[in-house]
Design a protein around this motif. Structure first.
Motif, PDB file in Angstrom:
ATOM      1  N   GLN A   1      50.813  -9.642  18.783  1.00 53.51           N
ATOM      2  CA  GLN A   1      51.568  -8.628  19.530  1.00 53.51           C
ATOM      3  C   GLN A   1      50.706  -7.902  20.565  1.00 53.51           C
ATOM      4  O   GLN A   1      51.206  -7.056  21.305  1.00 53.51           O
ATOM      5  CB  GLN A   1      52.189  -7.610  18.561  1.00 53.51           C
ATOM      6  CG  GLN A   1      53.264  -8.236  17.681  1.00 53.51           C
ATOM      7  CD  GLN A   1      53.923  -7.226  16.743  1.00 53.51           C
ATOM      8  OE1 GLN A   1      53.704  -6.036  16.833  1.00 53.51           O
ATOM      9  NE2 GLN A   1      54.742  -7.730  15.833  1.00 53.51           N
ATOM     10  N   VAL A   2      49.430  -8.254  20.599  1.00 53.04           N
ATOM     11  CA  VAL A   2      48.519  -7.621  21.558  1.00 53.04           C
ATOM     12  C   VAL A   2      47.910  -8.740  22.403  1.00 53.04           C
ATOM     13  O   VAL A   2      46.911  -9.358  22.023  1.00 53.04           O
ATOM     14  CB  VAL A   2      47.431  -6.805  20.822  1.00 53.04           C
ATOM     15  CG1 VAL A   2      46.507  -6.112  21.810  1.00 53.04           C
ATOM     16  CG2 VAL A   2      48.069  -5.793  19.867  1.00 53.04           C
ATOM     17  N   PRO A   3      48.541  -9.050  23.540  1.00 53.64           N
ATOM     18  CA  PRO A   3      48.181 -10.270  24.280  1.00 53.64           C
ATOM     19  C   PRO A   3      46.740 -10.320  24.791  1.00 53.64           C
ATOM     20  O   PRO A   3      46.218 -11.412  25.042  1.00 53.64           O
ATOM     21  CB  PRO A   3      49.169 -10.284  25.457  1.00 53.64           C
ATOM     22  CG  PRO A   3      49.854  -8.969  25.458  1.00 53.64           C
ATOM     23  CD  PRO A   3      49.691  -8.350  24.122  1.00 53.64           C
ATOM     24  N   GLU A   4      46.089  -9.168  24.912  1.00 49.61           N
ATOM     25  CA  GLU A   4      44.728  -9.163  25.459  1.00 49.61           C
ATOM     26  C   GLU A   4      43.720  -9.904  24.576  1.00 49.61           C
ATOM     27  O   GLU A   4      42.671 -10.332  25.071  1.00 49.61           O
ATOM     28  CB  GLU A   4      44.250  -7.722  25.706  1.00 49.61           C
ATOM     29  CG  GLU A   4      44.956  -7.032  26.876  1.00 49.61           C
ATOM     30  CD  GLU A   4      46.375  -6.573  26.569  1.00 49.61           C
ATOM     31  OE1 GLU A   4      46.737  -6.479  25.376  1.00 49.61           O
ATOM     32  OE2 GLU A   4      47.139  -6.342  27.531  1.00 49.61           O
ATOM     33  N   HIS A   5      44.034 -10.073  23.285  1.00 46.08           N
ATOM     34  CA  HIS A   5      43.111 -10.840  22.435  1.00 46.08           C
ATOM     35  C   HIS A   5      42.967 -12.262  22.977  1.00 46.08           C
ATOM     36  O   HIS A   5      41.867 -12.764  23.160  1.00 46.08           O
ATOM     37  CB  HIS A   5      43.633 -10.922  20.988  1.00 46.08           C
ATOM     38  CG  HIS A   5      43.592  -9.626  20.252  1.00 46.08           C
ATOM     39  ND1 HIS A   5      42.859  -9.440  19.113  1.00 46.08           N
ATOM     40  CD2 HIS A   5      44.203  -8.443  20.488  1.00 46.08           C
ATOM     41  CE1 HIS A   5      43.019  -8.195  18.675  1.00 46.08           C
ATOM     42  NE2 HIS A   5      43.832  -7.574  19.489  1.00 46.08           N
ATOM     43  N   ALA A   6      44.112 -12.895  23.199  1.00 47.43           N
ATOM     44  CA  ALA A   6      44.087 -14.288  23.652  1.00 47.43           C
ATOM     45  C   ALA A   6      43.566 -14.381  25.088  1.00 47.43           C
ATOM     46  O   ALA A   6      42.865 -15.336  25.441  1.00 47.43           O
ATOM     47  CB  ALA A   6      45.491 -14.884  23.561  1.00 47.43           C
ATOM     48  N   GLN A   7      43.889 -13.382  25.892  1.00 46.15           N
ATOM     49  CA  GLN A   7      43.414 -13.408  27.281  1.00 46.15           C
ATOM     50  C   GLN A   7      41.891 -13.286  27.347  1.00 46.15           C
ATOM     51  O   GLN A   7      41.232 -13.998  28.099  1.00 46.15           O
ATOM     52  CB  GLN A   7      44.083 -12.271  28.067  1.00 46.15           C
ATOM     53  CG  GLN A   7      45.564 -12.534  28.295  1.00 46.15           C
ATOM     54  CD  GLN A   7      46.248 -11.357  28.965  1.00 46.15           C
ATOM     55  OE1 GLN A   7      46.357 -10.268  28.396  1.00 46.15           O
ATOM     56  NE2 GLN A   7      46.699 -11.559  30.182  1.00 46.15           N
ATOM     57  N   LEU A   8      41.347 -12.389  26.555  1.00 44.74           N
ATOM     58  CA  LEU A   8      39.889 -12.243  26.562  1.00 44.74           C
ATOM     59  C   LEU A   8      39.210 -13.462  25.931  1.00 44.74           C
ATOM     60  O   LEU A   8      38.115 -13.844  26.326  1.00 44.74           O
ATOM     61  CB  LEU A   8      39.466 -10.957  25.833  1.00 44.74           C
ATOM     62  CG  LEU A   8      37.953 -10.682  25.873  1.00 44.74           C
ATOM     63  CD1 LEU A   8      37.466 -10.501  27.313  1.00 44.74           C
ATOM     64  CD2 LEU A   8      37.593  -9.454  25.035  1.00 44.74           C
ATOM     65  N   ALA A   9      39.898 -14.087  24.976  1.00 43.10           N
ATOM     66  CA  ALA A   9      39.315 -15.273  24.336  1.00 43.10           C
ATOM     67  C   ALA A   9      39.071 -16.372  25.372  1.00 43.10           C
ATOM     68  O   ALA A   9      38.058 -17.070  25.329  1.00 43.10           O
ATOM     69  CB  ALA A   9      40.222 -15.782  23.215  1.00 43.10           C
ATOM     70  N   TRP A  10      40.019 -16.513  26.303  1.00 46.87           N
ATOM     71  CA  TRP A  10      39.807 -17.526  27.355  1.00 46.87           C
ATOM     72  C   TRP A  10      38.537 -17.224  28.144  1.00 46.87           C
ATOM     73  O   TRP A  10      37.693 -18.099  28.368  1.00 46.87           O
ATOM     74  CB  TRP A  10      41.020 -17.596  28.306  1.00 46.87           C
ATOM     75  CG  TRP A  10      40.711 -18.490  29.460  1.00 46.87           C
ATOM     76  CD1 TRP A  10      40.419 -18.130  30.733  1.00 46.87           C
ATOM     77  CD2 TRP A  10      40.563 -19.914  29.406  1.00 46.87           C
ATOM     78  NE1 TRP A  10      40.096 -19.220  31.486  1.00 46.87           N
ATOM     79  CE2 TRP A  10      40.185 -20.339  30.698  1.00 46.87           C
ATOM     80  CE3 TRP A  10      40.701 -20.874  28.390  1.00 46.87           C
ATOM     81  CZ2 TRP A  10      39.944 -21.681  31.007  1.00 46.87           C
ATOM     82  CZ3 TRP A  10      40.469 -22.219  28.703  1.00 46.87           C
ATOM     83  CH2 TRP A  10      40.099 -22.604  29.983  1.00 46.87           C
ATOM     84  N   VAL A  11      38.392 -15.964  28.519  1.00 46.42           N
ATOM     85  CA  VAL A  11      37.210 -15.565  29.284  1.00 46.42           C
ATOM     86  C   VAL A  11      35.941 -15.853  28.478  1.00 46.42           C
ATOM     87  O   VAL A  11      34.978 -16.432  28.995  1.00 46.42           O
ATOM     88  CB  VAL A  11      37.285 -14.060  29.647  1.00 46.42           C
ATOM     89  CG1 VAL A  11      35.984 -13.589  30.294  1.00 46.42           C
ATOM     90  CG2 VAL A  11      38.487 -13.791  30.561  1.00 46.42           C
ATOM     91  N   MET A  12      35.954 -15.461  27.202  1.00 51.62           N
ATOM     92  CA  MET A  12      34.748 -15.661  26.386  1.00 51.62           C
ATOM     93  C   MET A  12      34.446 -17.145  26.203  1.00 51.62           C
ATOM     94  O   MET A  12      33.288 -17.547  26.109  1.00 51.62           O
ATOM     95  CB  MET A  12      34.888 -14.987  25.010  1.00 51.62           C
ATOM     96  CG  MET A  12      35.070 -13.481  25.022  1.00 51.62           C
ATOM     97  SD  MET A  12      34.160 -12.558  26.267  1.00 51.62           S
ATOM     98  CE  MET A  12      32.570 -12.490  25.567  1.00 51.62           C
ATOM     99  N   SER A  13      35.489 -17.973  26.181  1.00 51.29           N
ATOM    100  CA  SER A  13      35.250 -19.408  26.003  1.00 51.29           C
ATOM    101  C   SER A  13      34.526 -19.982  27.216  1.00 51.29           C
ATOM    102  O   SER A  13      33.842 -20.992  27.107  1.00 51.29           O
ATOM    103  CB  SER A  13      36.565 -20.153  25.736  1.00 51.29           C
ATOM    104  OG  SER A  13      37.304 -20.299  26.923  1.00 51.29           O
ATOM    105  N   CYS A  14      34.646 -19.301  28.344  1.00 52.12           N
ATOM    106  CA  CYS A  14      33.976 -19.783  29.558  1.00 52.12           C
ATOM    107  C   CYS A  14      32.518 -19.338  29.652  1.00 52.12           C
ATOM    108  O   CYS A  14      31.817 -19.736  30.584  1.00 52.12           O
ATOM    109  CB  CYS A  14      34.759 -19.336  30.795  1.00 52.12           C
ATOM    110  SG  CYS A  14      36.397 -20.087  30.876  1.00 52.12           S
ATOM    111  N   ILE A  15      32.052 -18.527  28.696  1.00 50.54           N
ATOM    112  CA  ILE A  15      30.619 -18.222  28.666  1.00 50.54           C
ATOM    113  C   ILE A  15      29.984 -18.692  27.353  1.00 50.54           C
ATOM    114  O   ILE A  15      28.860 -18.336  27.038  1.00 50.54           O
ATOM    115  CB  ILE A  15      30.314 -16.722  28.910  1.00 50.54           C
ATOM    116  CG1 ILE A  15      30.881 -15.837  27.793  1.00 50.54           C
ATOM    117  CG2 ILE A  15      30.833 -16.262  30.264  1.00 50.54           C
ATOM    118  CD1 ILE A  15      30.251 -14.437  27.762  1.00 50.54           C
ATOM    119  N   THR A  16      30.761 -19.479  26.573  1.00 52.61           N
ATOM    120  CA  THR A  16      30.225 -20.021  25.311  1.00 52.61           C
ATOM    121  C   THR A  16      29.798 -21.460  25.531  1.00 52.61           C
ATOM    122  O   THR A  16      30.553 -22.241  26.127  1.00 52.61           O
ATOM    123  CB  THR A  16      31.314 -19.995  24.212  1.00 52.61           C
ATOM    124  OG1 THR A  16      31.854 -18.678  24.120  1.00 52.61           O
ATOM    125  CG2 THR A  16      30.741 -20.406  22.852  1.00 52.61           C
TER     126      THR A  16
END
Ligand code: TYM
Length: 332
Positions: free
Chosen positions: A83-98
């Protein structure tokens, strides 16, 4: 006030003693002097095969158990991750620096795919720890109360926060794992060399908080103990007894040394019988409270919706700052 965030997966009908003693109990205690965010991580739960109807039911059961355990939705923000979409949105960003190598070193993924092989696992299961990092970082959390098995994921979270800050300018607070040593790892009652786990423990090895109290008492009484008959805390040589002492001490607040004295010369039978009573006393009201919360689904859903709204007041500004740092053009 420092901030805490933690999450729990809705992947079973009930939490077990490992979840409660390793994590949830600390969540309750930390509400007093922390700004607390606690979530049921349904996005994580879909990384393995599951049944949608069961997921919806288990998500509500998880929330009801957190309330029954003493999470106060007035003081803490209790919500469902999806219910808090920013979790998934930030996960995409973090996946691009992992790094791929870095993600491949996560032991939980290796454990979970040990049997079927990594080829049969989903990409979601592989990137699971990155979503967990996003859960934590999007709240700028200071502390993350978890059991020992989550330490590596919190370490990854710290690395990613530092990397992002270094590359794009100070954005994230670098969180710390909050792990209570005594209860960091609760063991399987039938196999005290492995942790109590919803996926790998046998039914007799795991105590579910929502089990019939009588059944839980029986599991304690038939827990594997070790050779000898002295009730002493010796993790090396008597892991079964040590595990029961840990549970006894945690549920009653009594020191382990005090319990050793009390049962000196009395053997395992008395000890297990008394612990079975302690467990019944704990799980009986817990179960009743949980079922009461589950009786009124509309009210439960309303508590969670209010939590998600409060959560978004924190996650939206964090994500906006991140997007700006990344060089995205501001939207409407
Ligand atoms: P999960 O759902 O497997 O477990 C919830 C919490 O219970 C702890 N735990 C134990 N502690 C001691 N002894 C045990 N035998 C035992 N078994 C489980 C876990 O360490 C955990 O704290 N990846 C997480 C969920 C998660 C999360 C997060 C946690 C998602 N996002 C952000 C913290 C912050 C997990 O699978 O927990």
């Amino acid at each position: 006030r420092p901030r805490v965030l933690s999450g729990i997966q809705p992947t079973a009908d009930s939490f077990h003693f490992g979840n409660y003693l390793g994590a949830v109990r600390q969540w309750v205690a930390l509400q007093d002097d922390h700004e607390a965010f606690y979530c049921v991580v349904d996005l994580h739960a879909i990384t393995v095969e599951y049944d949608p109807k069961a997921l919806r039911e288990r998500t509500r059961r998880s929330a009801a158990q957190l309330l029954a355990a003493g999470i106060d939705p007035e003081r803490s923000t209790l919500f469902v991750q999806s219910q808090v979409p920013e979790h998934a949105q930030l996960a995409w960003v973090m996946s691009c620096i992992t790094g791929m190598g870095e993600a491949s070193r996560m032991t939980q993924f290796k454990d979970k795919t040990a049997k079927g092989g990594a080829d049969r696992a989903t990409v979601g299961l592989f990137t699971y720890p990155i979503l967990q990092a996003a859960d934590i970082l999007v709240y700028q959390a200071d502390r993350v109360p978890v059991g020992e098995d989550q330490r590596q994921h919190v370490e990854l979270t710290r690395d990613l926060a530092q990397r992002f800050n270094h590359r794009f300018g100070k954005t994230f607070r670098v969180p710390e794992a909050y792990i209570v040593k005594e209860t960091a790892k609760i063991f399987d009652l039938q196999d005290p060399s492995s942790k109590m786990s919803k996926s790998s423990s046998s039914a007799a090895g795991i105590i579910d908080l929502l089990d019939e109290p009588k059944a839980s008492a029986k599991k304690i009484r038939s827990a594997v103990t070790d050779s000898g008959r002295d009730v002493v805390f010796d993790e090396e040589n008597k892991p079964g007894v040590a595990n029961l002492l840990t549970i006894y001490s945690a549920l009653t607040g009594r020191k382990i040394s005090e319990l050793e004295d009390e049962y000196a010369g009395r053997g395992y039978g008395d000890f297990k019988k008394d612990l079975a009573d302690v467990v019944v006393e704990f799980v009986t009201p817990f179960r009743e409270k949980t079922l009461t919360y589950l009786d009124d689904k509309a009210q439960l859903d309303a508590i969670l919706a209010a939590g998600a709204e409060r959560a978004r007041a924190v996650t939206e500004p964090t994500l906006a700052k991140v997007y700006d740092r990344l060089g995205f053009v501001p939207g409407p």
